[in-house]
Design a protein around this motif. Structure first.
Motif, PDB file in Angstrom:
ATOM      1  N   TYR A 133       4.365   1.651 -10.567  1.00 44.66           N
ATOM      2  CA  TYR A 133       4.856   1.264  -9.240  1.00 44.66           C
ATOM      3  C   TYR A 133       3.828   0.334  -8.603  1.00 44.66           C
ATOM      4  O   TYR A 133       2.646   0.373  -8.954  1.00 44.66           O
ATOM      5  N   HIS A 136       2.752  -2.343  -1.891  1.00 46.03           N
ATOM      6  CA  HIS A 136       2.397  -3.577  -1.171  1.00 46.03           C
ATOM      7  C   HIS A 136       1.894  -3.159   0.201  1.00 46.03           C
ATOM      8  O   HIS A 136       2.669  -2.715   1.045  1.00 46.03           O
ATOM      9  N   LEU A 160       7.028  -9.274   1.317  1.00 45.92           N
ATOM     10  CA  LEU A 160       7.649  -8.209   0.523  1.00 45.92           C
ATOM     11  C   LEU A 160       8.640  -8.753  -0.493  1.00 45.92           C
ATOM     12  O   LEU A 160       8.641  -8.339  -1.661  1.00 45.92           O
ATOM     13  N   VAL A 164       8.425  -8.213  -4.537  1.00 41.48           N
ATOM     14  CA  VAL A 164       9.545  -7.593  -5.258  1.00 41.48           C
ATOM     15  C   VAL A 164      10.041  -8.510  -6.375  1.00 41.48           C
ATOM     16  O   VAL A 164      10.305  -8.068  -7.501  1.00 41.48           O
ATOM     17  N   VAL A 171       8.788  -1.167  -5.949  1.00 40.94           N
ATOM     18  CA  VAL A 171       7.797  -1.529  -4.935  1.00 40.94           C
ATOM     19  C   VAL A 171       8.024  -0.696  -3.685  1.00 40.94           C
ATOM     20  O   VAL A 171       9.167  -0.408  -3.311  1.00 40.94           O
ATOM     21  N   GLN A 172       6.928  -0.316  -3.041  1.00 40.95           N
ATOM     22  CA  GLN A 172       7.026   0.258  -1.698  1.00 40.95           C
ATOM     23  C   GLN A 172       6.123  -0.535  -0.770  1.00 40.95           C
ATOM     24  O   GLN A 172       5.088  -1.071  -1.196  1.00 40.95           O
ATOM     25  N   ALA A 173       6.543  -0.643   0.494  1.00 40.28           N
ATOM     26  CA  ALA A 173       5.798  -1.398   1.500  1.00 40.28           C
ATOM     27  C   ALA A 173       5.142  -0.419   2.467  1.00 40.28           C
ATOM     28  O   ALA A 173       5.800   0.495   2.980  1.00 40.28           O
ATOM     29  N   CYS A 185      13.564  -1.530   4.386  1.00 37.20           N
ATOM     30  CA  CYS A 185      12.841  -1.898   3.156  1.00 37.20           C
ATOM     31  C   CYS A 185      13.742  -1.989   1.920  1.00 37.20           C
ATOM     32  O   CYS A 185      13.569  -2.921   1.115  1.00 37.20           O
ATOM     33  N   TYR A 188      15.136  -5.324   1.202  1.00 33.29           N
ATOM     34  CA  TYR A 188      14.201  -6.291   0.642  1.00 33.29           C
ATOM     35  C   TYR A 188      14.005  -6.076  -0.856  1.00 33.29           C
ATOM     36  O   TYR A 188      13.251  -6.803  -1.490  1.00 33.29           O
ATOM     37  N   ALA A 190      12.855  -3.071  -1.999  1.00 28.29           N
ATOM     38  CA  ALA A 190      11.796  -2.064  -2.116  1.00 28.29           C
ATOM     39  C   ALA A 190      12.412  -0.675  -1.882  1.00 28.29           C
ATOM     40  O   ALA A 190      12.624  -0.277  -0.732  1.00 28.29           O
TER      41      ALA A 190
END
Length: 232
Positions: A133, A136, A160, A164, A171-173, A185, A188, A190
């Protein structure tokens, strides 16, 4: 698939972390995170307590590993963590050590691109080294310091989509998102939505936020889970 909601337990004692975790699980949260303040205050004991109380729930240990990667990941995996965090600013060998420990002990690795000179390149580098993973992340001190200087506070949403699009892993923000931004999110790309300071934790006191936290979390979880994202 449905997006995943993760709550960051950025607290400094086990009892409050367990209480907040139970509330979060009732509200529909999917993953629990032993946040860095909890790791610093309670260490392996905090992770073990979460694992005992929630035997079937994924637990992220936000170690922010910079060195000694294999041992740190091994210790947390044996304590019950299913995910550990290594930093993009660590040496490549450290990231590789964490990835190897993850394979040896059945733990997923989350690579955090905080403070990377180029956030997109940092994310790709983490993926290339084997991270499962990408986080971000715009850091707490960074955001506050820039804002205190009278400049626009940076947001993980700024890049973001680029992050991605640059990687194939989820992905996580993280970093200063409002509730509305966190809920957005998945749009986007994520799918891992993180709730923590300042959304559900008092960022200055590192204690649970005032108000009806469970009702707020339930509303957020319903809004996030109502969205569809590609499976990963």
């Amino acid at each position: 698939m449905k997006p995943i909601v993760q709550i960051s337990l950025d607290l400094t004692n086990i009892d409050e972390a367990l209480e907040t975790a139970a509330l979060a699980m009732r509200a529909g949260v999917d993953w629990l995170e032993a946040g860095t303040p909890l790791i610093l205050a309670e260490g392996l004991h905090g992770v073990r307590a979460l694992r005992k109380a929630f035997p079937n729930t994924p637990i992220v240990a936000d170690l922010k590993t910079m060195d000694g990667g294999y041992l740190e990941a091994e210790m947390m995996a044996k304590a019950g963590a299913t995910h550990v965090v290594v930093m993009a600013r660590a040496h490549a060998e450290t990231v590789k050590c964490v990835v190897n420990a993850g394979k040896d002990f059945g733990c997923k690795v989350m690579g955090d691109n905080m403070i990377s000179e180029n956030m997109v390149d940092g994310a790709k580098w983490l993926e290339d080294l084997g991270c499962d993973y990408v986080i971000h992340h715009i850091g707490y001190d960074e955001r506050r310091g820039i804002a205190a200087a009278g400049k626009r506070m940076p947001s993980p949403l700024d890049q973001l989509r680029e992050v991605v699009n640059a990687v194939k892993v989820p992905v996580q923000a993280v970093g200063g998102l409002s509730l509305e931004q966190a809920i957005q999110c998945p749009k986007y790309g994520a799918p891992l939505v993180v709730l923590g300071a300042p959304l559900t934790i008092d960022a200055d006191a590192f204690k649970t936020a005032d108000g009806n936290l469970e009702a707020s979390l339930r509303m957020i979880c319903e809004a996030v889970h109502a969205q569809d994202v590609p499976a990963f």
